[in-house]
Design a protein around this motif. Structure first.
Motif, PDB file in Angstrom:
ATOM      1  N   HIS A  38       0.799  -1.230   0.034  1.00 17.32           N
ATOM      2  CA  HIS A  38      -0.234  -0.001   0.133  1.00 17.32           C
ATOM      3  C   HIS A  38       0.644   1.183   0.035  1.00 17.32           C
ATOM      4  CE1 HIS A  38      -2.313   3.303   1.856  1.00 17.32           C
ATOM      5  NE2 HIS A  38      -2.998   2.945   0.737  1.00 17.32           N
ATOM      6  N   LEU A  39       2.043   1.400   0.673  1.00  9.95           N
ATOM      7  CA  LEU A  39       2.698   2.570   0.857  1.00  9.95           C
ATOM      8  C   LEU A  39       3.568   2.848  -0.701  1.00  9.95           C
ATOM      9  CD1 LEU A  39       4.581   2.145   4.167  1.00  9.95           C
ATOM     10  CD2 LEU A  39       2.707   3.808   3.680  1.00  9.95           C
ATOM     11  N   ALA A  40       3.780   1.659  -1.144  1.00 11.58           N
ATOM     12  CA  ALA A  40       4.484   1.860  -2.567  1.00 11.58           C
ATOM     13  C   ALA A  40       3.413   2.581  -3.528  1.00 11.58           C
ATOM     14  CB  ALA A  40       4.916   0.455  -3.314  1.00 11.58           C
ATOM     15  N   ALA A  41       2.036   1.824  -3.631  1.00 13.13           N
ATOM     16  CA  ALA A  41       0.914   2.372  -4.385  1.00 13.13           C
ATOM     17  C   ALA A  41       0.341   3.604  -4.245  1.00 13.13           C
ATOM     18  CB  ALA A  41      -0.211   1.266  -4.158  1.00 13.13           C
ATOM     19  N   ALA A  42       0.487   3.883  -2.982  1.00 10.87           N
ATOM     20  CA  ALA A  42      -0.006   5.437  -2.495  1.00 10.87           C
ATOM     21  C   ALA A  42       1.003   6.465  -2.876  1.00 10.87           C
ATOM     22  CB  ALA A  42      -0.312   5.266  -0.991  1.00 10.87           C
ATOM     23  N   GLY A  43       2.573   5.929  -2.707  1.00 11.33           N
ATOM     24  CA  GLY A  43       3.420   6.924  -3.131  1.00 11.33           C
ATOM     25  C   GLY A  43       3.411   7.114  -4.644  1.00 11.33           C
ATOM     26  N   TRP A  44       3.108   6.165  -5.332  1.00 12.26           N
ATOM     27  CA  TRP A  44       3.026   6.078  -6.931  1.00 12.26           C
ATOM     28  C   TRP A  44       1.849   7.058  -7.449  1.00 12.26           C
ATOM     29  CZ3 TRP A  44       5.483   5.305 -11.180  1.00 12.26           C
ATOM     30  CH2 TRP A  44       4.707   5.400 -12.297  1.00 12.26           C
ATOM     31  N   GLY A  45       0.770   6.851  -6.507  1.00 10.12           N
ATOM     32  CA  GLY A  45      -0.412   7.559  -6.814  1.00 10.12           C
ATOM     33  C   GLY A  45      -0.262   9.104  -6.612  1.00 10.12           C
ATOM     34  N   VAL A  46       0.466   9.254  -5.419  1.00 13.21           N
ATOM     35  CA  VAL A  46       0.760  10.734  -5.226  1.00 13.21           C
ATOM     36  C   VAL A  46       1.789  11.421  -6.362  1.00 13.21           C
ATOM     37  CG1 VAL A  46       1.791  12.331  -3.383  1.00 13.21           C
ATOM     38  CG2 VAL A  46       0.065  10.476  -2.553  1.00 13.21           C
ATOM     39  N   LEU A  47       2.736  10.579  -6.574  1.00 12.10           N
ATOM     40  CA  LEU A  47       3.778  11.082  -7.482  1.00 12.10           C
ATOM     41  C   LEU A  47       3.115  11.302  -8.877  1.00 12.10           C
ATOM     42  CD1 LEU A  47       6.805  11.208  -8.100  1.00 12.10           C
ATOM     43  CD2 LEU A  47       6.758   9.107  -9.010  1.00 12.10           C
ATOM     44  N   ILE A  48       2.058  10.479  -9.326  1.00 15.97           N
ATOM     45  CA  ILE A  48       1.565  10.819 -10.497  1.00 15.97           C
ATOM     46  C   ILE A  48       0.959  11.965 -10.701  1.00 15.97           C
ATOM     47  CG2 ILE A  48      -0.202   9.886 -12.062  1.00 15.97           C
ATOM     48  CD1 ILE A  48       2.313   8.276 -12.513  1.00 15.97           C
ATOM     49  N   GLU A  49       0.082  12.198  -9.442  1.00 11.91           N
ATOM     50  CA  GLU A  49      -0.753  13.515  -9.284  1.00 11.91           C
ATOM     51  C   GLU A  49       0.251  14.634  -9.209  1.00 11.91           C
ATOM     52  OE1 GLU A  49      -3.704  13.941  -9.942  1.00 11.91           O
ATOM     53  OE2 GLU A  49      -4.377  11.676  -9.977  1.00 11.91           O
ATOM     54  N   ALA A  50       1.230  14.696  -8.321  1.00 14.72           N
ATOM     55  CA  ALA A  50       2.119  15.748  -7.855  1.00 14.72           C
ATOM     56  C   ALA A  50       2.756  16.188  -9.340  1.00 14.72           C
ATOM     57  CB  ALA A  50       3.183  15.370  -6.933  1.00 14.72           C
ATOM     58  N   THR A  51       3.315  14.991 -10.307  1.00 14.34           N
ATOM     59  CA  THR A  51       4.142  15.458 -11.709  1.00 14.34           C
ATOM     60  C   THR A  51       3.281  15.578 -12.622  1.00 14.34           C
ATOM     61  OG1 THR A  51       4.309  13.073 -11.959  1.00 14.34           O
ATOM     62  CG2 THR A  51       6.190  13.990 -10.496  1.00 14.34           C
ATOM     63  N   GLY A  52       1.911  15.401 -12.487  1.00 13.14           N
ATOM     64  CA  GLY A  52       1.168  15.692 -13.836  1.00 13.14           C
ATOM     65  C   GLY A  52       1.300  14.340 -14.975  1.00 13.14           C
ATOM     66  N   ALA A  53       2.133  13.344 -14.392  1.00 16.28           N
ATOM     67  CA  ALA A  53       2.428  12.291 -15.467  1.00 16.28           C
ATOM     68  C   ALA A  53       1.023  11.627 -15.848  1.00 16.28           C
ATOM     69  CB  ALA A  53       3.629  11.543 -14.945  1.00 16.28           C
ATOM     70  N   VAL A  54       1.246  10.667 -16.805  1.00 15.89           N
ATOM     71  CA  VAL A  54       0.211   9.875 -17.127  1.00 15.89           C
ATOM     72  C   VAL A  54       0.447   8.587 -16.655  1.00 15.89           C
ATOM     73  CG1 VAL A  54      -1.205   8.963 -19.023  1.00 15.89           C
ATOM     74  CG2 VAL A  54      -0.407  11.459 -19.163  1.00 15.89           C
ATOM     75  N   CYS A  55      -0.519   8.014 -16.104  1.00 23.33           N
ATOM     76  CA  CYS A  55      -0.325   6.400 -15.520  1.00 23.33           C
ATOM     77  C   CYS A  55      -0.413   5.630 -16.698  1.00 23.33           C
ATOM     78  CB  CYS A  55      -1.316   5.856 -14.523  1.00 23.33           C
ATOM     79  SG  CYS A  55      -1.429   4.488 -13.777  1.00 23.33           S
TER      80      CYS A  55
END
Length: 129
Positions: A38-55
């Motif tokens: 979960h920590l890895a997934a949450a970190g990924w989700g926050v990173l995607i939103e913070a950088t504006g990258a596309v999943c």
């Protein structure tokens, strides 16, 4: 037809991943072994939103939709109800950052709750019957 099913499957997987990112700490409260996942997934989700990258799941879904001959999202239950949840209309950069911060806030509250209730459970286990 199979590419459409694959695209819809990726969309459902994407929705499930988003729900896990936001509410996965509830699973961690029941099964601690989910904590690193979960920590890895949450970190990924926050990173995607913070950088504006596309999943990458978005790219996979669009790839399968193109193979199915589709250009966008239209028709059907999945397209009508689930797509707007994952890809809301009018999504701005500020909204993305807000969503990322919301994910952090929700998970912070849930993890504080998990950690606070942990000592209570440990004390209950140590009490003689």
């Amino acid at each position: 037809m199979p590419y459409r099913l694959l695209a819809d499957g990726v969309l459902l997987l994407h929705l499930g991943f988003i729900l896990f990112v936001v509410f996965g700490a509830l699973l961690v409260a029941r099964r601690r072994r989910w904590l690193p996942v979960h920590l890895a997934a949450a970190g990924w989700g926050v990173l995607i939103e913070a950088t504006g990258a596309v999943c990458p799941l978005t790219w996979a879904e669009l790839y399968f939709r193109r193979l199915a001959g589709e250009a966008g999202y239209h028709g059907g239950f999945i397209d009508h109800y689930l797509v707007p949840l994952i890809y809301p209309a009018g999504l701005t950069r500020e909204m993305q950052i807000g969503l990322g911060m919301g994910v952090l806030a929700i998970n912070a509250v849930l993890y504080v709750w998990i950690w606070r209730r942990r000592p209570v459970q440990a004390r209950r286990r140590r009490r003689p019957a």
